[in-house]
Scaffold this motif. Structure first.
Motif, PDB file in Angstrom:
ATOM      1  N   ASP A 215       0.896  -1.240   0.039  1.00  0.00           N
ATOM      2  CA  ASP A 215       0.010  -0.005  -0.172  1.00  0.00           C
ATOM      3  C   ASP A 215       0.904   1.204  -0.001  1.00  0.00           C
ATOM      4  OD1 ASP A 215      -2.374  -1.394  -0.169  1.00  0.00           O
ATOM      5  OD2 ASP A 215      -2.410  -1.590   2.352  1.00  0.00           O
ATOM      6  N   LEU A 216       1.941   1.167   0.899  1.00  0.00           N
ATOM      7  CA  LEU A 216       2.862   2.348   0.911  1.00  0.00           C
ATOM      8  C   LEU A 216       3.548   2.595  -0.408  1.00  0.00           C
ATOM      9  CD1 LEU A 216       4.369   1.925   4.356  1.00  0.00           C
ATOM     10  CD2 LEU A 216       2.670   3.406   3.828  1.00  0.00           C
ATOM     11  N   VAL A 217       3.934   1.534  -1.146  1.00  0.00           N
ATOM     12  CA  VAL A 217       4.785   1.637  -2.320  1.00  0.00           C
ATOM     13  C   VAL A 217       3.725   2.189  -3.416  1.00  0.00           C
ATOM     14  CG1 VAL A 217       5.824   0.206  -4.196  1.00  0.00           C
ATOM     15  CG2 VAL A 217       6.398  -0.292  -1.803  1.00  0.00           C
ATOM     16  N   ASN A 218       2.556   1.640  -3.391  1.00  0.00           N
ATOM     17  CA  ASN A 218       1.374   2.240  -4.481  1.00  0.00           C
ATOM     18  C   ASN A 218       1.270   3.489  -4.272  1.00  0.00           C
ATOM     19  OD1 ASN A 218       1.438  -0.442  -5.615  1.00  0.00           O
ATOM     20  ND2 ASN A 218      -0.666  -0.899  -4.619  1.00  0.00           N
ATOM     21  N   LEU A 219       1.034   4.092  -2.891  1.00  0.00           N
ATOM     22  CA  LEU A 219       0.794   5.384  -2.672  1.00  0.00           C
ATOM     23  C   LEU A 219       1.642   6.322  -2.773  1.00  0.00           C
ATOM     24  CD1 LEU A 219      -1.291   4.716   0.834  1.00  0.00           C
ATOM     25  CD2 LEU A 219      -2.303   5.785  -1.479  1.00  0.00           C
ATOM     26  N   PHE A 220       3.019   6.198  -2.441  1.00  0.00           N
ATOM     27  CA  PHE A 220       4.082   7.157  -2.392  1.00  0.00           C
ATOM     28  C   PHE A 220       5.072   6.806  -3.307  1.00  0.00           C
ATOM     29  CE2 PHE A 220       2.184   7.047   1.966  1.00  0.00           C
ATOM     30  CZ  PHE A 220       1.780   8.258   1.673  1.00  0.00           C
ATOM     31  N   GLN A 221       5.366   5.680  -4.039  1.00  0.00           N
ATOM     32  CA  GLN A 221       5.861   5.283  -5.135  1.00  0.00           C
ATOM     33  C   GLN A 221       7.488   5.483  -4.819  1.00  0.00           C
ATOM     34  OE1 GLN A 221       4.952   6.453  -9.120  1.00  0.00           O
ATOM     35  NE2 GLN A 221       2.688   6.362  -8.289  1.00  0.00           N
ATOM     36  N   PRO A 222       8.135   5.071  -3.399  1.00  0.00           N
ATOM     37  CA  PRO A 222       9.250   5.747  -3.033  1.00  0.00           C
ATOM     38  C   PRO A 222      10.667   4.735  -3.567  1.00  0.00           C
ATOM     39  CG  PRO A 222       8.559   3.989  -1.614  1.00  0.00           C
ATOM     40  CD  PRO A 222       7.390   4.312  -2.686  1.00  0.00           C
ATOM     41  N   GLU A 223      11.783   5.328  -3.785  1.00  0.00           N
ATOM     42  CA  GLU A 223      12.763   4.677  -4.249  1.00  0.00           C
ATOM     43  C   GLU A 223      13.195   3.405  -3.225  1.00  0.00           C
ATOM     44  OE1 GLU A 223      16.033   7.325  -4.932  1.00  0.00           O
ATOM     45  OE2 GLU A 223      14.740   9.166  -4.726  1.00  0.00           O
ATOM     46  N   ARG A 224      13.048   3.799  -1.728  1.00  0.00           N
ATOM     47  CA  ARG A 224      13.609   2.728  -0.942  1.00  0.00           C
ATOM     48  C   ARG A 224      12.357   2.534   0.077  1.00  0.00           C
ATOM     49  NH1 ARG A 224      19.778   5.331  -0.071  1.00  0.00           N
ATOM     50  NH2 ARG A 224      20.129   5.543  -2.144  1.00  0.00           N
ATOM     51  N   VAL A 225      12.397   1.338   0.498  1.00  0.00           N
ATOM     52  CA  VAL A 225      11.573   1.121   1.893  1.00  0.00           C
ATOM     53  C   VAL A 225      12.561   0.328   2.843  1.00  0.00           C
ATOM     54  CG1 VAL A 225       9.951  -0.300   3.054  1.00  0.00           C
ATOM     55  CG2 VAL A 225       9.373   0.922   0.692  1.00  0.00           C
ATOM     56  N   LEU A 226      12.820   1.056   3.901  1.00  0.00           N
ATOM     57  CA  LEU A 226      13.637   0.640   5.230  1.00  0.00           C
ATOM     58  C   LEU A 226      12.790   0.174   6.287  1.00  0.00           C
ATOM     59  CD1 LEU A 226      16.317   3.418   4.725  1.00  0.00           C
ATOM     60  CD2 LEU A 226      16.481   1.125   3.773  1.00  0.00           C
ATOM     61  N   VAL A 227      13.063  -1.066   6.782  1.00  0.00           N
ATOM     62  CA  VAL A 227      12.445  -1.511   7.855  1.00  0.00           C
ATOM     63  C   VAL A 227      13.306  -1.308   9.180  1.00  0.00           C
ATOM     64  CG1 VAL A 227      11.213  -3.613   8.965  1.00  0.00           C
ATOM     65  CG2 VAL A 227      11.148  -3.054   6.449  1.00  0.00           C
ATOM     66  N   GLY A 228      12.818  -0.783  10.013  1.00  0.00           N
ATOM     67  CA  GLY A 228      13.631  -0.628  11.444  1.00  0.00           C
ATOM     68  C   GLY A 228      12.632  -0.955  12.687  1.00  0.00           C
TER      69      GLY A 228
ATOM     70  N   HIS B  68       1.742  -8.022  -4.157  1.00  0.00           N
ATOM     71  CA  HIS B  68       0.637  -7.214  -3.880  1.00  0.00           C
ATOM     72  C   HIS B  68       0.830  -5.686  -4.665  1.00  0.00           C
ATOM     73  CE1 HIS B  68      -0.044 -10.169  -0.757  1.00  0.00           C
ATOM     74  NE2 HIS B  68      -1.669  -9.657  -0.778  1.00  0.00           N
ATOM     75  N   ALA B  69       2.022  -5.271  -4.780  1.00  0.00           N
ATOM     76  CA  ALA B  69       1.947  -4.023  -5.519  1.00  0.00           C
ATOM     77  C   ALA B  69       1.987  -3.906  -6.776  1.00  0.00           C
ATOM     78  CB  ALA B  69       3.505  -3.502  -5.109  1.00  0.00           C
ATOM     79  N   LEU B  70       1.550  -2.687  -7.339  1.00  0.00           N
ATOM     80  CA  LEU B  70       1.410  -2.423  -8.867  1.00  0.00           C
ATOM     81  C   LEU B  70       2.818  -2.622  -9.444  1.00  0.00           C
ATOM     82  CD1 LEU B  70      -0.722   0.511  -8.987  1.00  0.00           C
ATOM     83  CD2 LEU B  70      -1.068  -1.624  -9.517  1.00  0.00           C
ATOM     84  N   ARG B  71       2.966  -3.124 -10.480  1.00  0.00           N
ATOM     85  CA  ARG B  71       4.329  -3.660 -11.221  1.00  0.00           C
ATOM     86  C   ARG B  71       5.291  -2.470 -11.571  1.00  0.00           C
ATOM     87  NH1 ARG B  71       0.978  -6.697 -14.516  1.00  0.00           N
ATOM     88  NH2 ARG B  71       1.131  -5.195 -16.236  1.00  0.00           N
ATOM     89  N   HIS B  72       4.757  -1.256 -11.821  1.00  0.00           N
ATOM     90  CA  HIS B  72       5.791  -0.170 -12.137  1.00  0.00           C
ATOM     91  C   HIS B  72       6.471   0.205 -10.875  1.00  0.00           C
ATOM     92  CE1 HIS B  72       7.753   3.322 -14.089  1.00  0.00           C
ATOM     93  NE2 HIS B  72       7.065   3.886 -13.090  1.00  0.00           N
ATOM     94  N   PRO B  73       5.542   0.919  -9.685  1.00  0.00           N
ATOM     95  CA  PRO B  73       6.303   1.160  -8.545  1.00  0.00           C
ATOM     96  C   PRO B  73       7.307   0.073  -7.820  1.00  0.00           C
ATOM     97  CG  PRO B  73       3.738   1.183  -8.146  1.00  0.00           C
ATOM     98  CD  PRO B  73       4.204   1.083  -9.695  1.00  0.00           C
ATOM     99  N   ALA B  74       6.754  -1.453  -7.860  1.00  0.00           N
ATOM    100  CA  ALA B  74       7.215  -2.367  -7.263  1.00  0.00           C
ATOM    101  C   ALA B  74       8.741  -2.709  -8.034  1.00  0.00           C
ATOM    102  CB  ALA B  74       6.465  -3.567  -7.565  1.00  0.00           C
ATOM    103  N   GLY B  75       8.786  -2.414  -9.360  1.00  0.00           N
ATOM    104  CA  GLY B  75       9.962  -2.772 -10.034  1.00  0.00           C
ATOM    105  C   GLY B  75      11.067  -1.483  -9.819  1.00  0.00           C
TER     106      GLY B  75
END
Length: 441
Positions: free
Chosen positions: A339-352, A374-381
């Motif tokens: 959901d965060l990837v689809n909404l904000f299309q970030p370069e990186r996701v960091l889990v802390g 689960h994410a859309l292909r373009h932002p997920a790629g």
């Protein structure tokens, strides 16, 4: 005073000092020539600003750099002992307080366990007392250190807290629904205690945002313009950094609905991500499925036991109940990250966060697979998903960054001392009329 495009000469000087300090802080030591190029200032301006900062004790020489056929160039850097910073992490199981110098080297630390963790309602006075005691302890330990002379003044205290932080004209309010805090005036409570020097700046921010700030400045987010930093602890939260919000914005990601009429979340709603994916919920689901954490264990020890059961290191058979709960948690987290990837299309996701780091690389691989599914292909790629790099102290480091960022923004100058400002003329006139009416009525 002369103005340039709405800014005064004083504003321009402060901006130049701020730019030079930040470039030296992140990229130094540097020569004045390299610094001018990096800061976008003329050689004359750089020389003047550096001379001014050196006179203030903020910048110092750091050796020389040889030049082919020319004179060696003197390097300069920010003086790490010019000031000290306190970072406080108000977690859901403990309060951690650390003292740093300007290079973010740790000078002292202390921790205090929070009572009544199972009740999810923390006495504000107890938490404020832990913060004040912790700050006094680390400052006292620093004073007792024979090397403390010359470390500079305390530039501020930053505090990372759970919940929504609201900045008002009367101070900071904390809305921590999951810990029973409703518009808690934490800043005023700390100030009114009289135990913090009145001139020392105090900053309160959401813990996920301070975590995000730390990872963007010093950790896995460096160089990224768009990123999401996730705090996975007792609950879950996130900080979103974009071009529009360079300092990051905390989002209550843990209370996104992932299952309608699902499990009851500790916020009171049903089906929140946090009801499935936070460490507290993960352990509760393990117990409900028949798992048996060690008696009396805190969350960190119980999570260690679950991991050992799901992935025994001695070659034994995994506990299918623990393994299934862990696999389901990875799927929920992956869906939430998507959901965060689809909404904000970030370069990186960091889990802390302590739980995210404790679960580690093997768990992250499963989370990554579910996120991409689960994410859309373009932002997920385009997104990279990794663990944070700063370890369990990241929230504390990020909290200390709050006064450091303000110090840079002021160009390294002391904060102004507040003095009562005269009331506008309209307010005095209106007040006089109201008083006259009350007297005549």
């Amino acid at each position: 005073m002369a103005r340039h495009g709405g800014r005064t000469v004083r504003d321009l000087r402060r901006e130049s000092r701020s730019t030079v300090l930040q470039r030296l802080y992140f990229d130094g030591p540097m020569s004045r020539l390299a610094l001018g190029s990096a800061a976008g200032l003329s050689s004359g301006s750089v020389s003047n600003v550096v001379a001014e900062l050196m006179a203030d004790g903020l910048v110092e020489e750091a050796g020389t750099l040889g030049a082919d056929g020319g004179r060696p160039r003197t390097l300069v850097r920010v003086a790490a002992d010019r000031g000290r910073l306190v970072g406080v992490d108000v977690g859901e199981t403990r309060v951690r307080v650390e003292l740093f110098d300007l290079s973010m080297s740790e000078l002292a630390r202390t921790e205090r366990v929070l009572p009544g963790h199972g009740s999810r309602s923390y006495d504000v006075g107890v938490v404020a007392g832990h913060i004040l005691d912790g700050v006094a302890e680390v400052l006292g330990a620093d004073r007792a250190d024979g090397r403390a002379q010359g470390r500079g003044e305390l530039l501020g205290v930053g505090i990372g807290v759970p919940g929504i932080v609201e900045h008002t004209a009367d101070g900071t309010l904390v809305h921590g629904q999951t810990v029973g805090w409703d518009a808690v005036p934490l800043e005023a409570l700390l100030r009114d205690s009289g135990r913090l020097p009145a001139h020392v700046p105090l900053f309160v921010e959401n813990g996920a945002r301070t975590l995000g700030q730390a990872e963007m400045w010093f950790g896995g987010g460096r160089g990224a313009r768009n990123a999401v930093v996730v705090l996975f602890g007792s609950g879950v939260g996130a900080c979103v950094v974009t071009d529009e919000v360079e300092q990051g914005r905390a989002v209550e990601w843990g209370h996104l609905t992932v299952r309608v009429r699902g499990r009851r979340c500790r916020c009171g709603a049903r089906g929140c991500l946090e009801a499935y994916a936070g460490a507290e919920a993960l352990l509760a689901r393990w117990r409900e499925a028949g798992g048996q954490p060690p008696s009396g264990a805190d969350e960190e020890a119980a999570l260690t036991a679950l991991l050992s059961a799901a992935r025994p290191g001695d070659g034994g058979e995994p506990d299918p109940v623990a393994a299934e709960v862990l696999a389901e948690t990875a799927e929920y987290l992956g869906a939430g990250l998507a959901d965060l990837v689809n909404l904000f299309q970030p370069e990186r996701v960091l889990v802390g966060g302590w739980a995210g780091l404790q679960l580690g690389p093997a768990f992250l691989e499963s989370v990554r697979a579910h996120t991409l599914a689960h994410a859309l292909r373009h932002p997920a790629g385009r997104v990279g998903i990794a663990l944070g790099r700063l370890g369990p102290d990241a929230v504390t480091v990020g909290a200390a960054i709050l006064p450091l960022a303000a110090f840079f923004a002021r160009g390294g100058r002391r904060p102004p001392v507040d003095s009562p400002a005269p009331a506008p003329a309209w307010r005095a006139a209106l007040g006089g009329r109201l008083a006259a009416r009350r007297g005549g009525g």
